[in-house]
Design an enzyme around this catalytic site. Structure first.
Site, short mmCIF file in Angstrom:
data_model
loop_
_atom_site.label_atom_id
_atom_site.label_comp_id
_atom_site.label_asym_id
_atom_site.label_seq_id
_atom_site.Cartn_x
_atom_site.Cartn_y
_atom_site.Cartn_z
N ASN A 86 -9.33 -8.88 12.39
CA ASN A 86 -10.22 -9.89 12.95
C ASN A 86 -9.49 -10.85 13.88
OD1 ASN A 86 -9.36 -10.72 9.97
ND2 ASN A 86 -9.43 -12.57 11.21
N TRP A 123 -2.75 -4.01 9.70
CA TRP A 123 -2.27 -4.06 8.32
C TRP A 123 -2.67 -2.84 7.50
CZ3 TRP A 123 -6.33 -4.85 4.73
CH2 TRP A 123 -7.51 -5.44 5.23
N GLY A 129 -1.47 -11.15 8.29
CA GLY A 129 -1.48 -12.60 8.39
C GLY A 129 -2.49 -13.17 9.36
N GLY A 130 -3.50 -12.39 9.77
CA GLY A 130 -4.48 -12.87 10.74
C GLY A 130 -5.21 -14.12 10.32
N GLU A 131 -5.36 -14.33 9.02
CA GLU A 131 -6.06 -15.52 8.53
C GLU A 131 -5.25 -16.80 8.70
OE1 GLU A 131 -8.80 -12.83 8.01
OE2 GLU A 131 -6.79 -12.49 7.22
N ASP A 138 -15.69 -11.86 10.30
CA ASP A 138 -14.46 -11.36 9.66
C ASP A 138 -14.51 -9.85 9.47
OD1 ASP A 138 -11.98 -11.30 8.48
OD2 ASP A 138 -12.63 -12.13 6.56
N ASP A 193 -12.82 -7.02 10.27
CA ASP A 193 -11.66 -6.22 10.68
C ASP A 193 -12.05 -4.75 10.92
OD1 ASP A 193 -9.06 -7.94 9.23
OD2 ASP A 193 -11.09 -8.26 8.50
N ARG A 206 0.80 -1.23 0.00
CA ARG A 206 0.00 0.00 0.00
C ARG A 206 0.83 1.27 0.00
NH1 ARG A 206 -2.59 -3.96 2.88
NH2 ARG A 206 -4.36 -4.72 1.67
#
Length: 562
Positions: free
Chosen positions: A275, A257, A205-207, A318, A320, A145
């Protein structure tokens, strides 16, 4: 890691990925913390991610106005191109916000690319490519980004969770630090933020079931200054919101993020957190799960949490809360505005986190409800194994990471809205490092959707709405010319009247928008720059356009030269 550049006049060698020019002017040496503090006093530049620490994505530039924007044309185009094998088994997207310092543009791309360009004509001055492992775990697209610039350096994160300092004149790497465990599924996608003598970055990397954190590094040396975890370990404040037994907290998510905002008066850095993990299976993480889905205020010197406001306790959708924290003042109060994935617009007092107002900003919300006093009640969620549950908004949210803007001229917020639902079916999974840890199968609606750019005042009243047949998936930009710029997934780049929402100008860019436009001035001419390149987690916010042409161009617009 390599930097590729050649002397001016030398032939371009595409097979070697060489750059053109080889050197940028010394403009970045004069970018200091004090200068960024007063960034909007030099509107010809865009010195930091949101244009200023307040996160408003507003520029006072007013050469392009509601009266003449209809004459705006492309001034130059930079074609980044997709080269070689992309890291991660996921699509790329051009999501960066261009930074401009005294006629030089610094720009990040996917997969470790960074460029310095002549901001007046688009000539490439140098390029840098970070060597990213092909097998790095990426949840939601190969994206970056943007960069930060200060003290002669360009700072950028990489997909495999490095933070780099590049020489702003040559693109050569000055220092390289690792701030995430790529083996565990951590990655880097955030645009860094310079505060005092620190470069501040957050993890992704929360997933994958990682523990989110914010990190600060010394601008000069790269020395690690502090780390602030966003999930408390046992015994720390907030740990009572996680199960007392087991390791749920250690893989709890809450990644930072998206770039934060900063108030020098409170000395607080305001960040949104992601999340909890697993995303949809709350049975393995009973409790509110602090500090996931929260607005968090961090003491920038100590790296410690001072207050928080949780938008979705015990998230099962989910949702966030990583989105921007816009700082503004009203009636003598220091406030913060935040448009959340869950479909609600929050305004809190940024000195202590107390709720001022909360109102919905999207039409369809049936996952639950939030009352005016902030009480959250869940209505539907995937709670039974194998049983599908449909809800609005879907997991990409009523607004994804892409940013709203705020104009102090109009007192209005301009938010890109996604009105799309999804079906989730709970599937309990054992945690395994670097393996997706969702806790459900998800299918986002491919029809019955809508989008808009909607204008709200600080009291949560909608003032106007520009409607679109599909979700709006790119950041807005507000200017002193009373304009709001917003790109569409179908490729159109639009200029709207900031006071009425009337469409005044449109240009088809050839690929969908999922980025953050910025504006600047060189030699008395105002430019509007927008990276164009559709991709990322398209199946989450607009699955009907999965596989649409990526594109990889920066298109820069201006009024015709007289």
């Amino acid at each position: 890691m390599t930097v590729e550049y050649v002397d001016a006049g030398q032939a371009i060698n595409q097979s070697a990925l060489s750059g053109v020019g080889g050197r940028a002017p010394r403009v970045a040496r004069d970018v200091t913390y004090e200068r960024i503090l007063d960034a909007r006093s030099e509107p010809q530049n865009w010195l930091t991610y949101y244009g200023a620490y307040n996160g408003q994505r507003y520029s006072p530039l007013d050469q392009i106005t509601t009266e003449n924007v209809g004459r705006m044309v492309p001034a130059w185009i930079f074609q980044a191109g997709a080269t070689g094998i992309q890291a991660g088994a996921s699509t790329y997207a051009f999501e960066a916000a261009p930074i401009v310092v005294d006629g030089v543009m610094f720009l990040a791309g996917w997969d470790g690319w960074v460029w310095a360009l002549d901001a007046k004509v688009g000539t490439e001055l140098w390029r840098y490519k970070h060597e990213t492992p092909f097998d790095v775990s990426l949840c939601c697209g190969n994206v970056n980004r943007g960069v930060a610039v200060a003290k002669g350096k360009v700072f950028v994160v990489t997909p495999n969770a490095h933070v780099l300092a590049l020489d702003a004149e040559t693109g050569k790497c000055v220092w390289d630090r690792t701030y995430g465990d790529v083996r565990a599924g951590e990655s880097g996608t955030v645009a860094p933020l310079i505060v005092k003598n620190m470069v501040i970055v957050g993890s992704s990397g929360g997933e994958f079931g990682v523990r989110g954190h914010l990190d600060a590094f010394d601008v000069d040396s790269g020395e690690h200054v502090w780390r602030c975890y966003m999930v408390p370990k046992p015994g720390e404040p907030g740990s009572e919101t996680w199960p007392a037994d087991g390791q749920a907290w250690a893989r709890g998510g809450a990644n930072c993020w998206i770039t934060g905002t900063f108030d020098p008066e409170t000395n607080l850095l305001y960040v949104g957190t992601g999340n909890p993990a697993p995303d949809f299976d709350g049975g393995v993480r009973e409790g509110d799960n602090l500090y996931t889905d929260s607005i968090v205020a961090v003491d920038v010197d100590a790296g410690q949490i001072r207050w928080h406001y949780q938008c979705t306790p015990h998230d099962l959708w989910d949702y966030d809360s990583t989105m921007e924290c816009i700082l503004f003042e009203q009636d003598g109060r220091r406030l913060l505005g935040h448009f959340d994935k869950n479909g609600y617009f929050f305004v809190v007092d940024r000195t202590d986190g107390s709720l001022v107002q909360v109102t919905p900003f999207v039409d369809r919300i049936d996952w639950g409800a939030i009352t005016r006093d902030g009480r959250v009640t869940a209505a539907k969620y995937p709670d039974k194994e194998g049983e599908p549950v449909h809800f609005w908004p879907g997991p990409a949210g009523a607004k994804e990471w892409t940013h709203a803007s705020y104009s102090p001229r109009t007192g209005l917020f301009y938010v890109p809205v996604q009105d799309v639902g999804a079906t989730a079916t709970r599937r309990r999974r054992e945690f395994k490092e670097s393996i997706p840890y969702w806790g459900a199968g998800v299918q986002v609606d491919a029809d019955n959707m809508a989008g808009s750019v909607s204008a709200f005042d600080a009291n949560g009243e909608e003032r106007w709405r520009w409607r679109n047949e599909i979700p709006m998936c790119a950041s807005t930009l507000a200017t002193g010319g009373d304009l709001v710029f917003a790109g569409e997934p179908s490729g159109e780049f639009n200029a709207l009247d900031a006071r009425s929402g009337e469409l005044l100008w449109q240009f088809q860019c050839g690929s969908g928008h999922h980025s953050s436009p910025t504006t600047y001035m060189v030699d008395g001419r105002q430019y509007v720059a927008v990276p164009v390149g559709w991709g990322g987690w398209v199946e989450g916010f607009l699955p009907g356009m999965l596989g649409a042409g990526h594109g990889s161009a920066l298109i820069v617009f201006a009024l015709p030269e007289s």
